[in-house]
Scaffold this active site. Structure first.
Site, PDB file in Angstrom:
ATOM      1  N   SER A 184       7.896  -3.398  -0.536  1.00 25.91           N
ATOM      2  CA  SER A 184       6.315  -3.999  -0.750  1.00 25.91           C
ATOM      3  C   SER A 184       6.457  -5.389  -0.893  1.00 25.91           C
ATOM      4  O   SER A 184       7.251  -5.879  -1.516  1.00 25.91           O
ATOM      5  CB  SER A 184       5.556  -3.319  -1.878  1.00 25.91           C
ATOM      6  N   TYR A 244       1.431  -7.763   3.218  1.00 22.84           N
ATOM      7  CA  TYR A 244       0.037  -7.952   2.941  1.00 22.84           C
ATOM      8  C   TYR A 244       0.085  -9.430   3.492  1.00 22.84           C
ATOM      9  O   TYR A 244       0.365 -10.242   2.935  1.00 22.84           O
ATOM     10  CB  TYR A 244      -0.248  -7.702   1.338  1.00 22.84           C
ATOM     11  N   THR A 260       0.477  -3.656   6.669  1.00 24.41           N
ATOM     12  CA  THR A 260      -0.646  -2.686   6.291  1.00 24.41           C
ATOM     13  C   THR A 260      -2.069  -3.260   6.380  1.00 24.41           C
ATOM     14  O   THR A 260      -2.394  -4.446   5.984  1.00 24.41           O
ATOM     15  CB  THR A 260      -0.348  -2.691   4.561  1.00 24.41           C
ATOM     16  N   LYS A 309       0.451  -0.096   9.515  1.00 25.57           N
ATOM     17  CA  LYS A 309       0.486   0.971   8.510  1.00 25.57           C
ATOM     18  C   LYS A 309      -1.082   1.199   7.818  1.00 25.57           C
ATOM     19  O   LYS A 309      -1.810   0.223   7.405  1.00 25.57           O
ATOM     20  CB  LYS A 309       1.221   0.754   7.208  1.00 25.57           C
ATOM     21  N   HIS A 356      -3.128   5.616   2.571  1.00 22.18           N
ATOM     22  CA  HIS A 356      -2.579   4.689   1.327  1.00 22.18           C
ATOM     23  C   HIS A 356      -2.539   5.790   0.069  1.00 22.18           C
ATOM     24  O   HIS A 356      -2.679   5.348  -1.048  1.00 22.18           O
ATOM     25  CB  HIS A 356      -3.597   3.759   1.196  1.00 22.18           C
TER      26      HIS A 356
HETATM   27  C1  LIG Z   1       1.696   3.115  -6.999  1.00 18.20           C
HETATM   28  C2  LIG Z   1       1.382   2.921  -5.505  1.00 18.20           C
HETATM   29  C3  LIG Z   1       1.707   1.474  -5.086  1.00 18.20           C
HETATM   30  C4  LIG Z   1       1.539   1.265  -3.513  1.00 18.20           C
HETATM   31  N1  LIG Z   1       1.613  -0.098  -3.288  1.00 18.20           N
HETATM   32  C5  LIG Z   1       1.713  -0.070  -2.047  1.00 18.20           C
HETATM   33  C6  LIG Z   1       1.837  -1.578  -1.199  1.00 18.20           C
HETATM   34  O1  LIG Z   1       2.294  -2.301  -1.939  1.00 18.20           O
HETATM   35  N2  LIG Z   1       1.614  -1.598  -0.016  1.00 18.20           N
HETATM   36  C7  LIG Z   1       1.594  -0.699   0.909  1.00 18.20           C
HETATM   37  O2  LIG Z   1       1.355  -0.679   2.161  1.00 18.20           O
HETATM   38  N3  LIG Z   1       1.143   0.849   0.387  1.00 18.20           N
HETATM   39  C8  LIG Z   1       1.163   0.863  -0.979  1.00 18.20           C
HETATM   40  N4  LIG Z   1       1.134   2.090  -1.447  1.00 18.20           N
HETATM   41  C9  LIG Z   1       0.685   3.300  -0.674  1.00 18.20           C
HETATM   42  C10 LIG Z   1       1.955   3.904  -0.153  1.00 18.20           C
HETATM   43  O3  LIG Z   1       2.744   3.372   0.829  1.00 18.20           O
HETATM   44  C11 LIG Z   1       1.801   5.246   0.792  1.00 18.20           C
HETATM   45  O4  LIG Z   1       0.999   5.010   1.729  1.00 18.20           O
HETATM   46  C12 LIG Z   1       1.325   6.270  -0.010  1.00 18.20           C
HETATM   47  O5  LIG Z   1       1.860   6.352  -1.574  1.00 18.20           O
HETATM   48  C13 LIG Z   1       1.588   7.741   0.478  1.00 18.20           C
HETATM   49  O6  LIG Z   1       1.104   8.706  -0.134  1.00 18.20           O
HETATM   50  P1  LIG Z   1       1.922   9.652  -1.362  1.00 18.20           P
HETATM   51  O7  LIG Z   1       2.014   8.850  -2.658  1.00 18.20           O
HETATM   52  O8  LIG Z   1       1.014  10.939  -1.391  1.00 18.20           O
HETATM   53  O9  LIG Z   1       3.157   9.839  -0.652  1.00 18.20           O
HETATM   54  C14 LIG Z   1       1.281   2.370  -2.860  1.00 18.20           C
HETATM   55  C15 LIG Z   1       1.250   3.565  -3.298  1.00 18.20           C
HETATM   56  C16 LIG Z   1       1.407   3.831  -4.580  1.00 18.20           C
HETATM   57  C17 LIG Z   1       1.015   5.308  -5.229  1.00 18.20           C
HETATM   58  O1  LIG Z   2      -1.612  -0.241  -5.514  1.00 14.67           O
HETATM   59  C1  LIG Z   2      -1.846  -0.029  -4.286  1.00 14.67           C
HETATM   60  O2  LIG Z   2      -2.094   0.749  -3.644  1.00 14.67           O
HETATM   61  C2  LIG Z   2      -1.497  -1.487  -3.591  1.00 14.67           C
HETATM   62  O3  LIG Z   2      -1.112  -1.491  -2.281  1.00 14.67           O
HETATM   63  C3  LIG Z   2      -1.280  -2.498  -4.373  1.00 14.67           C
HETATM   64  C4  LIG Z   2      -0.299  -3.500  -4.056  1.00 14.67           C
HETATM   65  C5  LIG Z   2      -0.432  -4.620  -4.829  1.00 14.67           C
HETATM   66  C6  LIG Z   2      -0.903  -5.060  -5.507  1.00 14.67           C
HETATM   67  C7  LIG Z   2      -2.116  -4.264  -5.668  1.00 14.67           C
HETATM   68  C8  LIG Z   2      -2.286  -2.956  -5.264  1.00 14.67           C
END
Ligand SMILES: Cc1cc2nc3c(=O)[nH]c(=O)nc-3n(C[C@H](O)[C@H](O)[C@H](O)COP(=O)(O)O)c2cc1C
Ligand SMILES: O=C(O)C(=O)c1ccccc1
Length: 369
Positions: A119, A142, A168, A244, A267
């Site tokens: 990330s 991002y 994303t 994504k 997401h």
């Molecule tokens: C705690 C958390 C943080 C996430 N942070 C990001 C992120 O920084 N960038 C991003 O593209 N997706 C982020 N996502 C989405 C994940 O990449 C992914 O799409 C999602 O968790 C998939 O679903 P699942 O948790 O059911 O496997 C985040 C998801 C979670 C649960």
């Molecule tokens: O929490 C998230 O899903 C997420 O994508 C994110 C990533 C960086 C900062 C804050 C939220």
């Protein structure tokens, strides 16, 4: 005589028989702030639940009397060999789960022959993770309002050995995770987001109401970017670009026309509540793209049959969000390794029981929607 309990010393990781067991271990290791950040979906969490439910509803049509004495789960993504079509999705702040943070996740991906997506909002600098992952990583971007900063992040990711750029596109604003608002989620003082901002900048973020995170994110991320700007992004990096957060055939066609790959995702139900489940969105996207690019999927993957169903319907690989975080919280690198191992073993068995000896043998005929 030695009692059985002593013959099998208590090892919670080895005793975990599925990802639900690892989730229980991971949850138990987290405080409320971290747990609510990881677990929450947007609003009523309909999409969060639906991601799982959609996999469960789909039924398998297994074939029999096939030689499955040597099942091979191997595949590749953008030319990178994987031991199975299972990767790790990008998630922010692995330091909330374990002191080794993203380094543990990267080493587990390397050990498991998988691929980690790092990330933008990692707690560990890109270069450190790149060294640990030894090429088994993609970088998630991002796009920041500060284009110079975005450009420098892209250069750093490429120099650190990232094999692809995961851009994303489903989060111009963060979805409202109500538990985080209610309890004012905040990044603990010992953690920072070194790729994007210093701890000092983070500390200045308004915290007198709601989630610190949402405010912080809102200030940093670009919301003006459109399809017309993709050519600009293309010019900033030689890496393949994966979009994504695509959920429709219309956007998948645009992605392919712009020379991008497609990552089907909502997401993890954290953005637009009541958005379609990623598994249900998959068929129309596969159909529309018609082989022009690779297609990946995340959202609710916790069983080997989930992996099999997604791949049978045209996903090149699936990615784990929370499942990897639970493993990380449970035990750091070995916890993430166990997550990958259990799921890969389940996938191998599901292939055998479906009469598929190779990933290429998985076809849509195996799935009744
Ligand atoms: C705690 C958390 C943080 C996430 N942070 C990001 C992120 O920084 N960038 C991003 O593209 N997706 C982020 N996502 C989405 C994940 O990449 C992914 O799409 C999602 O968790 C998939 O679903 P699942 O948790 O059911 O496997 C985040 C998801 C979670 C649960
Ligand atoms: O929490 C998230 O899903 C997420 O994508 C994110 C990533 C960086 C900062 C804050 C939220």
């Amino acid at each position: 005589m030695t009692p059985d309990v002593q013959a099998s010393p208590n090892d919670p990781l080895r005793d975990a028989v599925n990802l639900a067991d690892l989730e229980a271990l991971g949850r138990a290791a987290l405080d409320r702030n971290a747990l609510e950040y990881y677990a929450s979906g947007a609003n009523d969490e309909n999409t969060l639940r639906e991601n799982r439910a959609a996999f469960t509803r789909a039924r398998l049509r297994p074939r029999v009397l096939v030689d499955v004495s040597g099942v091979d789960t191997g595949t590749s993504v953008l030319g990178l060999r994987l031991s199975s079509p299972i990767g790790i999705a990008p998630s922010a702040f692995h330091g909330l789960a374990h002191p080794d943070a993203e380094r543990a996740t990267a080493r587990a991906a390397l050990a498991g022959g998988s691929v980690m997506t790092l990330s933008t909002f990692s707690n560990t600098p890109i270069e450190t993770v790149g060294a640990d992952a030894q090429g088994r990583f993609w970088f998630q971007l991002y796009l920041l309002r500060d284009r110079d900063l975005s450009r420098s992040i892209l250069d750093r990711a490429h120099a650190a050995g990232a094999r692809a750029l995961v851009f994303t596109v489903d989060a111009p604003f963060l979805g409202r995770r109500e538990a985080n608002e209610r309890h004012r989620f905040a990044l603990p003082a010992h953690l920072s987001a070194p790729n994007v901002a210093s701890r000092a900048e983070l500390a200045q973020v308004e915290t007198d109401s709601g989630s610190q995170l949402a405010n912080y994110f809102q200030n940093l991320v670009d919301k003006t970017f459109t399809w017309h700007d993709l050519d600009w992004l293309r010019g900033q990096t030689p890496l393949p670009i994966i979009l994504k957060g695509v959920l429709t055939a219309e956007d998948a066609v645009l992605a392919a026309e712009h020379g991008c790959h497609v990552w089907v995702s909502n997401h993890g139900g954290r953005q637009l509540d009541t958005a379609i489940s990623s598994f249900e969105a998959l068929p129309e996207i596969v159909d529309a793209v018609a082989g022009r690019c690779e297609i990946y999927l995340d959202g609710g993957v916790t069983r080997g049959t989930d992996v099999l169903k997604a791949v049978a319907l045209g996903a090149r690989a699936v990615f784990l969000g929370r499942a990897a975080l639970w493993g990380l919280a449970a035990a750091g690198q070995p916890g993430v390794e166990r997550t990958l191992e259990l799921l890969q073993d389940e996938f191998r068995l599901a292939m055998a029981l479906c009469g598929a000896a190779r990933v290429g043998d998985l076809t849509p005929a195996l799935v009744r929607l």
